[in-house]
Enzyme design. Sequence first.
Site, short mmCIF file in Angstrom:
data_model
loop_
_atom_site.label_atom_id
_atom_site.label_comp_id
_atom_site.label_asym_id
_atom_site.label_seq_id
_atom_site.Cartn_x
_atom_site.Cartn_y
_atom_site.Cartn_z
N HIS A 12 0.87 -1.20 0.00
CA HIS A 12 0.00 0.00 0.00
C HIS A 12 0.89 1.24 0.00
CE1 HIS A 12 -3.86 2.10 1.39
NE2 HIS A 12 -2.98 3.05 1.14
N LYS A 49 -9.21 -0.32 -5.94
CA LYS A 49 -9.28 0.32 -4.62
C LYS A 49 -10.64 0.98 -4.39
CE LYS A 49 -7.80 2.05 -0.72
NZ LYS A 49 -6.78 3.03 -0.44
N HIS A 91 -4.71 -0.54 5.67
CA HIS A 91 -4.29 0.22 6.85
C HIS A 91 -5.23 0.03 8.04
CE1 HIS A 91 -7.10 2.89 4.90
NE2 HIS A 91 -6.22 3.38 4.08
N ASP A 147 1.37 2.68 3.53
CA ASP A 147 0.52 3.86 3.33
C ASP A 147 1.35 5.14 3.41
OD1 ASP A 147 -1.74 5.27 2.68
OD2 ASP A 147 -2.62 5.20 4.68
O1 DOR Z 1 -3.56 9.46 5.57
C1 DOR Z 1 -3.90 9.17 4.44
N1 DOR Z 1 -3.32 9.73 3.36
N2 DOR Z 1 -4.88 8.29 4.28
C2 DOR Z 1 -5.40 8.03 3.08
O2 DOR Z 1 -6.29 7.22 3.02
C3 DOR Z 1 -4.93 8.73 1.87
C4 DOR Z 1 -3.57 9.22 2.05
C5 DOR Z 1 -3.15 10.22 0.98
O3 DOR Z 1 -3.31 9.94 -0.20
O4 DOR Z 1 -2.61 11.27 1.34
ZN ZN Z 2 -3.39 5.08 1.42
#
Ligand code: DOR
Ligand code: ZN
Length: 353
Positions: free
Chosen positions: A17, A107, A183, A256
Amino acid sequence: MSTDVQTLTLIRPDDWHLHVRDGQVMQSVLPHTARQFGRAIIMPNLQPPVVSTDQALAYRDRILAALEGTEGPKGPFTPLMTLYLTDNTTPDEIRRAKASGAVYAVKLYPAGATTNSDAGVTDLLGKCRAVLEVMQEVGMPLLVHGEVTDPDVDIFDREAVFIDRVMVPLRHDFPELKVVFEHLTTREGAQYVETADGPVAATITAHHLLYNRNALFMGGVRPHYYCLPVLKREKHREALLAAATGTSGRFFLGTDSAPHARHAKEAACGCAGCYTALHALELYATAFDSVGKLDALEAFASLNGPGFYGLEPNANTVTLERAAMTVPAELPYGDETIVPLAAGETLGWRQVQ
Ligand code: DOR
Ligand code: ZN
């Protein structure tokens, strides 16, 4: 493996991710990931989002070209592309994506849940049935941002409520659909993934293993610890760490890592996302080491993900050594800068090759 182990050699891990953005800033962040990981699932929440196979293939080409132009040790690195599910995604698009051999998942962003999610799905089981049917048939995994967007639901409860309102009915109606709960942040989520019937797995970030929600308010508001789903209470962090270091095989590494320029985070309405691509393995090793479970890191980082996606583990390795790594205060990000997670802190591990 004993806790006094000094070096750790792992089958080269993958990041299941990852956000690398696009254009000039992508050039700044990609080498960090390519130094540590063999492959990464690339999130499609660009502006505009990556909704078609053609767009995913073009984005893949830009990623590979950006990597060519960077310096430093890396690769070979393979981006695994994804499509952004909308109310208008067609079953044919899923078949095209599968046939491309370059798109590995689709997604789900519930509309309004997070960064660039405005084009997301408004009613998964109402609007996307035909698409889910084909995904189930061709073995295309659905990656879910597992939070309801109902403003009446407290932000700390949005993941747990998503399980009841979306995951349970989804699994009931599409029992063979591969689903990754992305996440994961709660004890309820970990329990659900561990016990659910069918092909269900979850990614867990390093920040959710290392920090609880107190990190957001240590001596003042700390925007660089703000992400979505937001950090939770300590009991949830402990449950995630137990899941990640356990033997279920359903939990795997997904950073993430979500870069935003410093000014976009340090703002009156700061963006969600923690930047961890620079030092992801060091962060995860620190978390696993904190509970004496370094021996469980290879399964989590290098084996469980390929197992779920039906891929072989990588053929080469990475090595970390027990040594102080001080996280830089900031890094270049195109013409701007970015503040990595744990900036200024010292981690107990460092990647050496
Ligand atoms: O904290 C996050 N940032 N959560 C997400 O789901 C998207 C991501 C982003 O693309 O900045
Ligand atoms: Zn993400």
